[in-house]
Design an enzyme around this catalytic site. Structure first.
Site, PDB file in Angstrom:
ATOM      1  N   ILE A  60       7.230  33.410  13.582  1.00  0.00           N
ATOM      2  CA  ILE A  60       8.481  33.855  14.210  1.00  0.00           C
ATOM      3  C   ILE A  60       9.638  33.195  13.478  1.00  0.00           C
ATOM      4  O   ILE A  60       9.659  31.973  13.291  1.00  0.00           O
ATOM      5  CB  ILE A  60       8.528  33.481  15.702  1.00  0.00           C
ATOM      6  CG1 ILE A  60       7.295  34.015  16.438  1.00  0.00           C
ATOM      7  CG2 ILE A  60       9.813  34.000  16.346  1.00  0.00           C
ATOM      8  CD1 ILE A  60       7.220  33.613  17.902  1.00  0.00           C
TER       9      ILE A  60
ATOM     10  N   GLY B 282      17.780  30.093  21.395  1.00  0.00           N
ATOM     11  CA  GLY B 282      17.806  31.449  21.926  1.00  0.00           C
ATOM     12  C   GLY B 282      16.469  32.136  22.069  1.00  0.00           C
ATOM     13  O   GLY B 282      15.457  31.543  22.448  1.00  0.00           O
TER      14      GLY B 282
ATOM     15  N   GLY C 144      14.432  33.307  19.860  1.00  0.00           N
ATOM     16  CA  GLY C 144      13.382  32.813  18.976  1.00  0.00           C
ATOM     17  C   GLY C 144      12.665  31.609  19.550  1.00  0.00           C
ATOM     18  O   GLY C 144      11.430  31.523  19.514  1.00  0.00           O
TER      19      GLY C 144
ATOM     20  N   TYR D 215      28.102  43.584  11.918  1.00  0.00           N
ATOM     21  CA  TYR D 215      26.872  43.227  12.628  1.00  0.00           C
ATOM     22  C   TYR D 215      26.088  44.477  13.007  1.00  0.00           C
ATOM     23  O   TYR D 215      24.875  44.573  12.767  1.00  0.00           O
ATOM     24  CB  TYR D 215      27.220  42.414  13.880  1.00  0.00           C
ATOM     25  CG  TYR D 215      26.027  42.054  14.735  1.00  0.00           C
ATOM     26  CD1 TYR D 215      25.161  41.035  14.356  1.00  0.00           C
ATOM     27  CD2 TYR D 215      25.780  42.736  15.927  1.00  0.00           C
ATOM     28  CE1 TYR D 215      24.068  40.702  15.146  1.00  0.00           C
ATOM     29  CE2 TYR D 215      24.686  42.411  16.716  1.00  0.00           C
ATOM     30  CZ  TYR D 215      23.839  41.387  16.325  1.00  0.00           C
ATOM     31  OH  TYR D 215      22.753  41.071  17.111  1.00  0.00           O
TER      32      TYR D 215
END
Length: 286
Positions: A13, A19, A21, A159
């Site tokens: 990962i 957050g 993750g 983004y």
């Protein structure tokens, strides 16, 4: 527990220092996976390791350095994991960085290109390095995008463009990967209360000061965005559907992590002429 009790499956990962993750790394370990939690700066691993210890899974969380914008770093990390564990069963592309502002406000293209590097090209680089190993294991590739990868949002042009690119890349890759036994999925969170959001709030004063003729619209957008985070998901809530994908028999191509995200994305997917989305997002600037 996934796999045999002696040899759990391995998931890598990216972006696990905070957050979604971080929450996903701990939850995957709780689900029985050996979790290789990567981050650009391993000195920031303290929160992850503390959470893993508190959850009783510290022995199944392995922290490794990976900078997704550095091809050598990506290849080295992936090869090390495979050499150490003999396999790679799943990859979760989670590393990303927020970026707010309009093109006209930027001093050149540096910041826009940087957003594309981490949010899009970083995903492609990790995917490229991992695919041979996922093909060997009949594994799965899961990528965290955003509802901003489906619906373009004001003051998030760069983004959203990067996340749109990721969605197109993975949607195109999915049927090809399936022919060699690799499943592909996209995870689309909405608002998540995490350090990722806090980092964006740090930019508010600068953005407003530099907004020029866009200042009224930006002020309205910021006020609307800040108020929306009162009902945001926690990182753990957003990570839970992602971790469930690791063990389902057949992954869907895309999932949203909340009812709000499903409703929001549905607006775009049924909006053939774009008017519904424009009406919705224009209201954020009023």
């Amino acid at each position: 527990m996934t796999g045999s009790t002696s040899t759990p499956k391995t998931v890598l990962i990216t972006g696990t220092s905070t957050g979604i993750g971080l929450a996903a790394a701990v939850a995957a370990a709780q689900a029985g996976w050996h979790t290789v939690a990567t981050m650009r700066d391993t000195s920031r691993a303290a929160d992850l390791l503390a959470a893993a210890h508190e959850a009783g899974v510290a022995d199944r969380v392995q922290v490794e350095r990976m900078d997704v914008t550095d091809a050598e770093s990506v290849a080295s990390c992936v090869e090390q994991v495979v050499a150490e564990h003999g396999r790679l069963d799943a990859v979760v592309n989670n590393a990303g960085a927020g970026f707010a502002g309009t093109l006209e406000q930027q001093d050149g293209m540096t910041a826009v290109r940087a957003s594309m590097e981490v949010n899009y090209f970083g995903v492609v680089e990790v995917t490229r390095a991992a695919l041979p190993h996922l093909r060997a294991s009949g594994g799965r590739l899961i990528t965290v995008t955003s509802v901003g990868g489906v619906v373009g949002q004001p003051f998030n042009e760069a983004y959203c463009a990067a996340k749109f690119a990721v969605e197109g890349f993975m949607e195109s890759l999915a049927p090809v990967a399936a022919t060699v036994g690799v499943q592909v999925a996209l995870v689309e969170p909405g608002a998540v209360a995490s350090e990722f959001v806090a980092n964006q709030q740090d930019e508010i004063a600068r953005l407003t000061a530099d907004a020029g003729p866009y200042a009224p619209a930006l002020k309205a957008y910021i006020e609307r965005t800040v108020s929306s985070y009162g009902t945001a998901q926690t990182s753990a809530e957003a990570a839970a559907p992602l971790v469930e994908l690791l063990d389902v028999e057949r992954m869907p191509l895309r999932i949203q992590t909340s009812d709000w995200a499903r409703t929001f994305v549905a607006t775009k997917l049924t909006d053939l002429d774009g008017s519904a989305v424009q009406t919705l997002t224009s209201a954020w600037l009023a």
